[in-house]
Design an enzyme around this catalytic site. Structure first.
Site, PDB file in Angstrom:
ATOM      1  N   ASP A 170     -38.089 -18.352   3.093  1.00 54.95           N
ATOM      2  CA  ASP A 170     -37.795 -19.557   3.883  1.00 54.95           C
ATOM      3  C   ASP A 170     -38.679 -19.619   5.122  1.00 54.95           C
ATOM      4  OD1 ASP A 170     -36.066 -21.498   2.993  1.00 54.95           O
ATOM      5  OD2 ASP A 170     -34.241 -20.474   3.656  1.00 54.95           O
ATOM      6  N   LYS A 183     -32.462 -25.355  -6.200  1.00 54.98           N
ATOM      7  CA  LYS A 183     -33.389 -24.233  -6.010  1.00 54.98           C
ATOM      8  C   LYS A 183     -33.397 -23.330  -7.236  1.00 54.98           C
ATOM      9  CE  LYS A 183     -33.096 -24.673  -1.061  1.00 54.98           C
ATOM     10  NZ  LYS A 183     -32.511 -24.305   0.223  1.00 54.98           N
ATOM     11  N   GLN A 187     -28.592 -19.815   2.266  1.00 57.72           N
ATOM     12  CA  GLN A 187     -28.448 -21.255   2.508  1.00 57.72           C
ATOM     13  C   GLN A 187     -27.702 -21.499   3.824  1.00 57.72           C
ATOM     14  OE1 GLN A 187     -29.789 -23.714   0.451  1.00 57.72           O
ATOM     15  NE2 GLN A 187     -29.224 -25.035   2.158  1.00 57.72           N
TER      16      GLN A 187
END
Ligand code: NAP
Length: 291
Positions: free
Chosen positions: A124, A57, A101
């Site tokens: 997200d 990422k 995460q």
């Protein structure tokens, strides 16, 4: 003897490359106004897969000219400290997107963490505000994996309108938002899960099948309508340790009209859509809409 028909391959790597190039153009446009989009990636603990994901990422951000911060914390980080860190990032004008995460260590409540992220920085798309916006058709960040799947359908000219789509899996991060996006696009949607008695009964009628289970060979050739479009979200290892999806690729690709491979399908598009959400967050925060 006629050769077996082979489904069209939906190339996630190529589409992700195109998507990143478009994001890079938008990043350059913000740079002309003196701004640089920023993504904060928070990692708690040492989960090996998570370490690889966050590395990718951060590298993806660099590849399109975005600023990124990798915020690493020990496994023992108290929940309150993580929440305080998120609140600080919420208030940081150089950070436009925040991602925590998953999975988190057991002593941390993932829901509490996600809901502490400002909905304006929820790239997200996991916040209840983002999920709720999707549910009622309002603007909001879309979960990256199903968002990428929608782009893959679009890339082959597959308009879900009027089609029967079957989604296998009902997780909050893939199955449910996938079903909502397909419904929003006017497909007739069936959602299957572990308590669905006869999966094949549903999949055999589907024009589009999205499989997001996490088990090999959930979808086999005998379960697929000829010409159907198959999106394989699953990520598993085969007997040789090689990455594979949920779909019996060799068998299904003979029957299907189009299919995503694993690797090189949904995975790269998930990463690309995180960049799309982050540039959108930055453009919105800076009041410089995409042109
Ligand atoms: P998850 O939270 O474990 O959900 C799996 C879903 O599959 C559940 O809804 C479960 O039903 C259903 N299921 C389990 N066994 C089934 C069966 N035999 N028949 C029908 N449905 C069944 O997993 P997830 O997070 O959604 O992820 C699914 C897969 O996608 C995993 O392999 C994951 O690694 C992969 N993934 C890939 C990407 C990518 O970028 N490529 C991104 C995210 C996830 P119940 O709800 O009834 O338990």
């Amino acid at each position: 003897m006629t050769a077996p028909t082979t489904a069209r391959l939906i190339d996630g790597n190529a589409l992700a490359k195109k998507t990143r190039a478009e994001v890079a153009r938008r990043v350059a446009r913000l740079a002309e106004h003196g701004h640089r989009p920023g993504l904060a990636v928070i990692l708690v603990g040492h989960n090996p897969a998570s370490q690889v994901y966050v590395k990718h990422k951060v590298a993806d951000c660099e590849s399109v000219g975005m600023h990124s911060v990798l915020d690493r914390h020990p496994e023992t980080l108290p929940e309150a400290e993580l929440l305080a860190r998120i609140r600080a990032l919420n208030a940081d004008p150089d950070i436009h997107g925040i991602l925590v995460q998953l999975p988190l260590p057991r002593h941390i409540d993932a829901n509490k963490v996600i809901e502490t992220i400002s909905p304006a920085k929820d790239v997200d798309g996991f916040h209840v505000a983002s999920a709720g916006a999707l549910m009622i058709g309002r603007p909001g960040f879309k979960a990256c994996t199903p968002y990428g799947c929608m782009k893959m359908l679009e890339s082959i000219g597959c308009d879900p309108k009027g089609k029967h789509a079957v989604v296998i899996g009902r997780s909050n991060i893939v199955g449910k938002p996938m079903a909502m996006m397909l419904l929003q696009a006017s497909a007739t949607v069936t959602v299957c899960h572990s308590a669905t008695p006869d999966l094949a009964h549903h999949t055999k009628q589907a024009d589009i099948v999205v499989v997001a289970v996490g088990k090999r060979n959930v979808l086999t050739a005998d379960m697929v309508k000829p010409g159907a479009v198959i999106i394989d979200v699953g990520m598993n290892r085969d007997d040789h340790g090689k990455l594979c999806g949920d779909v019996d690729f060799a068998g299904v690709s003979v029957v299907a009209g189009a299919i995503t491979p694993v690797p090189g399908g949904v995975g790269p598009m998930t990463r690309a859509m995180l960049l799309v959400n982050t540039i959108e967050a930055a453009e919105h925060a800076l009041a410089i809409p995409n042109a």
